[in-house]
Scaffold this motif. Structure first.
Motif, PDB file in Angstrom:
ATOM      1  N   GLY A 381      28.987  35.761  53.750  1.00 56.46           N
ATOM      2  CA  GLY A 381      29.201  35.184  55.219  1.00 56.46           C
ATOM      3  C   GLY A 381      28.400  33.894  55.057  1.00 56.46           C
ATOM      4  O   GLY A 381      27.287  33.328  55.018  1.00 56.46           O
ATOM      5  N   ARG A 383      27.790  29.840  56.128  1.00 52.32           N
ATOM      6  CA  ARG A 383      27.000  29.190  57.256  1.00 52.32           C
ATOM      7  C   ARG A 383      26.448  27.803  56.434  1.00 52.32           C
ATOM      8  O   ARG A 383      26.116  27.772  55.546  1.00 52.32           O
ATOM      9  CB  ARG A 383      25.772  30.131  57.712  1.00 52.32           C
ATOM     10  CG  ARG A 383      25.036  29.177  58.833  1.00 52.32           C
ATOM     11  CD  ARG A 383      23.720  30.135  59.508  1.00 52.32           C
ATOM     12  NE  ARG A 383      24.486  31.419  60.105  1.00 52.32           N
ATOM     13  CZ  ARG A 383      23.579  32.368  60.589  1.00 52.32           C
ATOM     14  NH1 ARG A 383      22.354  32.219  60.212  1.00 52.32           N
ATOM     15  NH2 ARG A 383      24.060  33.334  60.982  1.00 52.32           N
ATOM     16  N   SER A 385      23.677  24.946  56.943  1.00 50.93           N
ATOM     17  CA  SER A 385      22.414  24.612  57.593  1.00 50.93           C
ATOM     18  C   SER A 385      21.843  23.570  56.532  1.00 50.93           C
ATOM     19  O   SER A 385      21.852  23.392  55.468  1.00 50.93           O
ATOM     20  CB  SER A 385      21.702  26.071  57.397  1.00 50.93           C
ATOM     21  OG  SER A 385      20.191  25.711  58.103  1.00 50.93           O
ATOM     22  N   VAL A 390      21.916  24.726  62.191  1.00 53.28           N
ATOM     23  CA  VAL A 390      22.910  25.212  61.790  1.00 53.28           C
ATOM     24  C   VAL A 390      24.118  24.527  62.190  1.00 53.28           C
ATOM     25  O   VAL A 390      24.140  23.944  63.386  1.00 53.28           O
ATOM     26  CB  VAL A 390      23.064  26.796  62.337  1.00 53.28           C
ATOM     27  CG1 VAL A 390      24.417  27.239  61.992  1.00 53.28           C
ATOM     28  CG2 VAL A 390      22.166  27.659  61.627  1.00 53.28           C
ATOM     29  N   HIS A 391      25.045  23.884  61.403  1.00 56.65           N
ATOM     30  CA  HIS A 391      25.934  23.140  61.643  1.00 56.65           C
ATOM     31  C   HIS A 391      27.386  23.860  61.606  1.00 56.65           C
ATOM     32  O   HIS A 391      27.748  24.672  60.770  1.00 56.65           O
ATOM     33  CB  HIS A 391      26.348  22.062  60.547  1.00 56.65           C
ATOM     34  CG  HIS A 391      25.091  21.129  60.477  1.00 56.65           C
ATOM     35  ND1 HIS A 391      25.007  19.986  61.067  1.00 56.65           N
ATOM     36  CD2 HIS A 391      24.245  21.425  59.692  1.00 56.65           C
ATOM     37  CE1 HIS A 391      23.846  19.408  60.892  1.00 56.65           C
ATOM     38  NE2 HIS A 391      23.155  19.997  60.007  1.00 56.65           N
ATOM     39  N   ARG A 392      27.937  23.772  62.930  1.00 53.22           N
ATOM     40  CA  ARG A 392      29.137  24.488  63.334  1.00 53.22           C
ATOM     41  C   ARG A 392      30.277  23.913  62.516  1.00 53.22           C
ATOM     42  O   ARG A 392      30.215  22.706  62.378  1.00 53.22           O
ATOM     43  CB  ARG A 392      29.526  24.759  64.688  1.00 53.22           C
ATOM     44  CG  ARG A 392      28.379  25.400  65.425  1.00 53.22           C
ATOM     45  CD  ARG A 392      28.555  25.591  66.872  1.00 53.22           C
ATOM     46  NE  ARG A 392      29.628  26.386  67.420  1.00 53.22           N
ATOM     47  CZ  ARG A 392      29.583  27.669  67.582  1.00 53.22           C
ATOM     48  NH1 ARG A 392      28.698  28.269  67.424  1.00 53.22           N
ATOM     49  NH2 ARG A 392      30.720  28.194  68.098  1.00 53.22           N
ATOM     50  N   ASP A 411      29.801  29.322  63.558  1.00 48.35           N
ATOM     51  CA  ASP A 411      28.483  29.015  62.880  1.00 48.35           C
ATOM     52  C   ASP A 411      28.452  29.856  61.751  1.00 48.35           C
ATOM     53  O   ASP A 411      28.043  29.351  60.939  1.00 48.35           O
ATOM     54  CB  ASP A 411      27.460  28.928  63.793  1.00 48.35           C
ATOM     55  CG  ASP A 411      27.018  30.500  64.427  1.00 48.35           C
ATOM     56  OD1 ASP A 411      27.637  31.421  63.746  1.00 48.35           O
ATOM     57  OD2 ASP A 411      26.126  30.336  65.399  1.00 48.35           O
ATOM     58  N   THR A 412      29.208  31.062  61.677  1.00 49.23           N
ATOM     59  CA  THR A 412      29.243  31.780  60.596  1.00 49.23           C
ATOM     60  C   THR A 412      30.637  32.453  60.129  1.00 49.23           C
ATOM     61  O   THR A 412      31.372  32.935  61.571  1.00 49.23           O
ATOM     62  CB  THR A 412      28.295  32.966  60.611  1.00 49.23           C
ATOM     63  OG1 THR A 412      26.891  32.524  60.975  1.00 49.23           O
ATOM     64  CG2 THR A 412      28.191  33.623  59.351  1.00 49.23           C
ATOM     65  N   THR A 414      32.565  35.470  57.912  1.00 49.05           N
ATOM     66  CA  THR A 414      32.468  36.468  56.960  1.00 49.05           C
ATOM     67  C   THR A 414      33.728  36.744  56.335  1.00 49.05           C
ATOM     68  O   THR A 414      35.139  36.713  56.910  1.00 49.05           O
ATOM     69  CB  THR A 414      31.878  38.034  57.676  1.00 49.05           C
ATOM     70  OG1 THR A 414      30.565  37.690  58.139  1.00 49.05           O
ATOM     71  CG2 THR A 414      32.023  38.657  56.484  1.00 49.05           C
ATOM     72  N   ASN A 440      25.044  31.880  52.404  1.00 46.82           N
ATOM     73  CA  ASN A 440      25.640  33.267  52.268  1.00 46.82           C
ATOM     74  C   ASN A 440      24.635  34.229  53.077  1.00 46.82           C
ATOM     75  O   ASN A 440      23.547  34.513  52.553  1.00 46.82           O
ATOM     76  CB  ASN A 440      25.953  33.971  50.809  1.00 46.82           C
ATOM     77  CG  ASN A 440      26.277  35.181  50.744  1.00 46.82           C
ATOM     78  OD1 ASN A 440      26.868  35.821  51.933  1.00 46.82           O
ATOM     79  ND2 ASN A 440      25.910  36.093  49.963  1.00 46.82           N
ATOM     80  N   VAL A 441      25.097  34.552  54.260  1.00 46.92           N
ATOM     81  CA  VAL A 441      24.228  35.181  55.121  1.00 46.92           C
ATOM     82  C   VAL A 441      24.856  36.464  55.631  1.00 46.92           C
ATOM     83  O   VAL A 441      24.074  37.093  56.497  1.00 46.92           O
ATOM     84  CB  VAL A 441      23.789  34.536  56.447  1.00 46.92           C
ATOM     85  CG1 VAL A 441      23.158  33.236  56.082  1.00 46.92           C
ATOM     86  CG2 VAL A 441      25.076  33.981  57.498  1.00 46.92           C
ATOM     87  N   SER A 442      25.829  36.793  54.662  1.00 46.98           N
ATOM     88  CA  SER A 442      26.231  38.119  55.334  1.00 46.98           C
ATOM     89  C   SER A 442      25.540  39.383  54.872  1.00 46.98           C
ATOM     90  O   SER A 442      24.927  39.803  54.067  1.00 46.98           O
ATOM     91  CB  SER A 442      27.728  38.358  54.356  1.00 46.98           C
ATOM     92  OG  SER A 442      28.204  39.630  54.787  1.00 46.98           O
TER      93      SER A 442
END
Length: 655
Positions: A381, A383, A385, A390-392, A411-412, A414, A440-442
C-alpha cells in the motif's frame, strides 16, 4: 487459513482461531535493523539494446537475443562489508554489461513486432556445466520435473515413487512469460510447460530437456516455434494493444516462486499509437538507449520487491515448511504438506530496482513513475509522507490496459503481486531539502495481517522495517517543467467491452490437512443450480472454453480467508464490481481499477466480477499471482476455440 509475517521475514501460519508456530529459519539471516537504509542511490533500469532488425512478413521486426545468467550484484549497502549477492537476471548476449537485476527495459513501439530469442544460459561459462538452483526446489510439487524423463516430466516426483533425498539440485528449467501481452499466439505466451533446460554439457541422458508444451508447439511447421533449439526459444510479440506497462519474468511449472525470487524480471513498455499521449505532455524523458551516465530522466521505472538475506549476503528462502513433513525419499500421503513448499513468504527487507531501501534525489518538478509490485506474496500500500503530511499523487494508468479513462488523485494505492501502476508525483512545491518517504501501509493480503502481534512474538526484531520502501530527497529544479499538470490531463479515449455472451461462476479455494495446514490452493467451477463447488488442479479437464471474439464475465468466488491477485493471460479485462458473500453488498471497482487490467485483487470471502474479450485462439493460463500459490496448483488452463484432440493432457478422451 490466514497468514502473517514475522518482522524477521519468516512465515507464520495463523489458524482461523489461533496461532501456530513460525517457520524456522535454517540459516542465520540478516536482521533488517542492521541493514543501513537510504544510503544507496536508486538504480534506474536502462534500455535493453537490440541485437538487430529483421524483416518479417511485411514488417520490420525489432530483434533481441536475451539470456538468463547467474552473476553477482551489490543489493545490500557496501558499508555492511558483505560480498555481493549471487542472483539471476536477463541481459543481451551481445552486450555482457547489460546483465542486470532487475533486467533492462525493453522499449517496444505500437504495432511494431518484437522478436526475442530467449536463452537459458544457467551454466558455468568456463566449463559449460549446468548451474544448480540458488534456492531450495521442492520436487514433490507438480512441477517441470526434468528427472522424470519424457514419460514423467511436468509431474510430481511422487508420481514416479522416487523422490530425491532432499531438494532438487539438477539443471534449472526456465520459460519467459511477457505479463500483459494481448493478443499473442499461444506458443509465445510462456506456457509453464514450454520450459527448457540450458544447453549444458552434463545434462544426464535420462532427463527431459524440454517441457510437454515446448515439444507440442515446436512441431508446428508454420510457426517460429519450429525454429526452437536446445536451450533457447524464439518468441514474437505483435504489440497490437494500447500503450501500456508490461513486465517479463519466468513462468516455469512449479518453480516460478524460486526462479523469480532469484532475480529474472524486467519491464516491457509499449509506446505510441492512438492510445498514447504525445511527447512532452507527461513528465519525461524516460531512460533512452545510449544515455550517458548522469543523464537526467523524469520517467522512472520502479520494481518493488521484498527479500531476506542470509548473514553472508546471499538470498534466503525457506528450506522447510516448518512442519514434520515426511522424508524426501518417501511418497508423502495425500494429507501431508509438501516438505519444502510454504503457502506464503515475505522478506524482511524492501528492495527497489535491485537495492535495499534506496534514495532518489528528485527535482522540484513532476515525475512519472512506472511501478511494479514484483513481490512473491506481499501486497503493498503505497503512500508518500514527510512525517507531518501525507502527499497525494495521481494514478494515470494500470496494467496491460494502459491509461485510465481519467487521472485519479489518491493518498494511498494498493497493489497486489504483479499489478502495475503509472503514477505522476508532483514535487514542484515541496521545499528543497525535504525528505519524502515512500511508505508501505497496506493491511491487505495474507502477509499483512497481525503484524503487531507478530512483532511481539519475535523478540530479536521488534520493528517491521518493510513499512518503508524508499526515500525521495528534494533538490532544486535544473530546468523548466513543461509537462501538463495531472489535474488538467485529458487521457486517451477509453472504450469498454461490449455485452457479454455468458457469465462463468468460478471458484478460488484451499485444501488443508486435518490440522489446518495448507496442502494446496485450487481454482475451479461452481454449479449455481446445485451449489456444488469443485476445486480443480492444473491438469484437470479444461472448463473455460470461449470462442474467438467472445466477451464473458468471470465471477471469482473466493472461498478462502485471504485475497488472491488473479491474472488471466492474453486478455485485457474490466473490473465490474465486488460482492460481499455475507452481506450481499456490492462495491464498485477502486478508482484506479477503472481501466483495462490483466490482474485483479479477488478479495477474501467475496465475489469479484471481471469482463473480458477473447481475441486469439489457443491454450492459455489463468492463475493466482501469489507465486507460492501458483506453484502448488492454483493455476488452470483455458482454451479459446475448439480444443485440439492432440492438446497435451487435455485432448485425451479421459479429459
Amino acid at each position: 487459513m490466514k497468514y502473517g509475517l514475522s518482522a524477521a521475514g519468516g512465515l507464520v501460519v495463523l489458524r482461523r482461531h489461533g496461532l501456530a508456530r513460525a517457520v524456522p529459519r535454517h540459516a542465520p539471516t540478516l536482521h533488517a535493523g542492521d541493514i543501513p537504509r537510504f544510503t544507496q542511490p536508486l538504480a534506474i533500469p536502462q534500455v535493453m539494446p537490440r541485437s538487430g532488425k529483421h524483416f518479417g512478413p511485411g514488417a520490420l521486426v525489432d530483434y533481441y537475443e536475451i539470456a538468463v545468467r547467474q552473476f553477482q550484484r551489490h543489493i545490500l549497502p557496501p558499508e555492511l562489508g558483505l560480498p555481493p549477492t549471487t542472483v539471476w537476471g536477463y541481459g543481451s548476449i551481445h552486450h555482457p554489461e547489460t546483465f542486470s537485476y532487475p533486467a533492462f527495459t525493453i522499449e517496444a513501439e505500437w504495432r511494431r513486432p518484437v522478436r526475442v530469442k530467449w536463452i537459458n544460459d544457467l551454466k558455468d561459462p568456463l566449463t559449460g556445466r549446468f548451474l544448480p538452483h540458488l534456492l531450495p526446489v521442492d520436487p514433490t510439487l507438480h512441477w517441470a520435473n526434468p528427472p522424470g524423463g519424457l514419460k514423467d516430466r511436468d509431474a510430481s516426483c511422487k508420481h514416479t515413487r522416487h523422490c530425491p533425498e532432499g531438494p532438487y539440485r539438477g539443471p534449472v528449467p526456465i520459460v519467459t512469460h511477457l505479463h500483459g501481452i494481448a493478443p499473442v499466439a499461444q506458443e509465445f505466451d510462456g506456457h509453464p510447460e514450454a520450459w527448457y533446460l540450458p544447453a549444458a554439457s552434463d545434462i544426464p541422458p535420462e532427463y527431459a530437456r524440454t517441457g510437454t508444451y515446448f515439444d507440442y508447439f515446436k512441431k508446428n511447421p508454420q510457426s517460429l516455434a519450429s525454429l526452437w533449439e536446445p536451450g533457447a526459444a524464439l518468441y514474437e510479440y505483435p504489440n497490437d494493444q494500447r500503450a501500456a506497462t508490461l513486465w517479463y519474468h519466468d513462468h516455469t511449472l512449479g518453480i516460478t516462486r524460486v526462479n523469480v525470487y532469484a532475480g529474472p524480471a524486467g519491464f516491457y513498455l509499449i509506446r505510441g499509437g492512438p492510445d498514447d499521449l504525445p511527447p512532452g505532455v507527461l513528465p519525461g524523458p524516460p531512460p533512452r538507449l545510449g544515455d550517458s551516465p548522469g543523464t537526467r530522466v523524469y520517467e522512472i521505472p520502479l520494481v518493488i520487491q521484498d527479500r531476506t538475506f542470509k548473514d553472508d549476503g546471499s538470498l534466503y528462502y525457506p528450506e522447510s515448511n516448518g512442519h514434520d513433513a515426511p522424508a524426501f525419499g518417501t511418497s508423502p500421503a495425500h494429507d501431508e504438506p509438501p516438505p519444502i513448499w510454504v503457502p506464503a513468504f515475505v522478506g524482511n527487507a524492501m528492495v527497489v530496482n535491485g537495492r535495499t531501501w534506496p534514495y532518489l534525489e528528485v527535482e522540484q518538478r513532476r515525475y512519472r513513475f512506472r511501478v511494479l509490485n514484483a513481490c512473491n506474496t506481499r501486497y503493498v500500500g503505497l503512500r508518500l509522507s514527510d512525517g507531518a503530511k501525507v502527499h497525494r499523487f495521481w494514478v494515470i494508468g494500470t496494467d496491460a490496459g494502459g491509461f485510465l479513462p481519467a487521472p485519479v488523485e489518491v493518498d494511498t494505492l494498493t497493489l497486489g503481486p504483479s499489478e502495475r501502476a503509472d503514477l505522476i508525483v508532483d514535487f514542484t512545491n515541496i521545499p528543497v531539502g525535504a525528505e519524502i518517504l515512500l511508505l508501505n501501509v497496506s493491511e491487505s493480503g495474507p502477509t499483512q495481517a497481525h503484524l503487531a502481534h507478530m512483532a511481539a512474538l519475535v523478540a530479536e526484531e521488534q520493528r517491521d522495517y518493510t513499512t518503508e520502501v524508499m526515500l525521495f530527497r528534494v533538490v532544486p529544479a535544473t530546468s523548466v517543467d513543461t509537462s501538463t499538470p495531472p489535474d488538467q490531463l485529458t487521457l486517451p479515449c477509453f472504450t469498454p467491452h461490449g455485452p457479454e455472451r455468458l457469465t462463468r461462476p468460478l471458484l478460488l479455494t484451499e485444501k488443508t490437512t486435518a490440522h489446518d495446514r495448507s496442502l494446496l490452493l485450487l481454482q475451479g467451477i461452481i454449479d449455481l443450480q446445485t451449489g456444488q463447488r469443485l476445486g480443480l488442479k492444473f491438469h484437470d479437464r479444461i472448463t473455460e472454453d470461449p470462442d474467438p471474439g467472445d466477451t464473458e464475465i468471470w465471477e471469482l468466488h473466493n472461498d478462502t480467508y485471504m485475497p488472491h491477485p488473479i491474472h488471466v493471460h492474453n486478455v485485457e479485462f474490466q473490473v465490474l464490481n465486488r460482492e460481499d458473500k455475507d452481506t450481499g453488498a456490492i462495491s464498485p471497482p477502486e478508482p484506479w481499477e477503472t481501466g483495462f487490467k490483466d490482474t485483479v485483487n479477488a478479495t477474501e470471502n467475496a465475489i469479484t466480477r471481471i469482463k473480458m474479450k477473447f481475441r486469439h485462439e489457443g491454450a492459455f493460463i489463468w492463475h493466482c499471482h501469489i507465486l507460492e500459490h501458483e506453484d502448488n496448483e492454483m493455476m488452470r488452463s483455458y482454451h479459446v476455440g475448439p480444443i485440439p484432440l492432440d492438446l497435451p493432457h487435455f485432448g485425451r478422451p479421459d479429459h
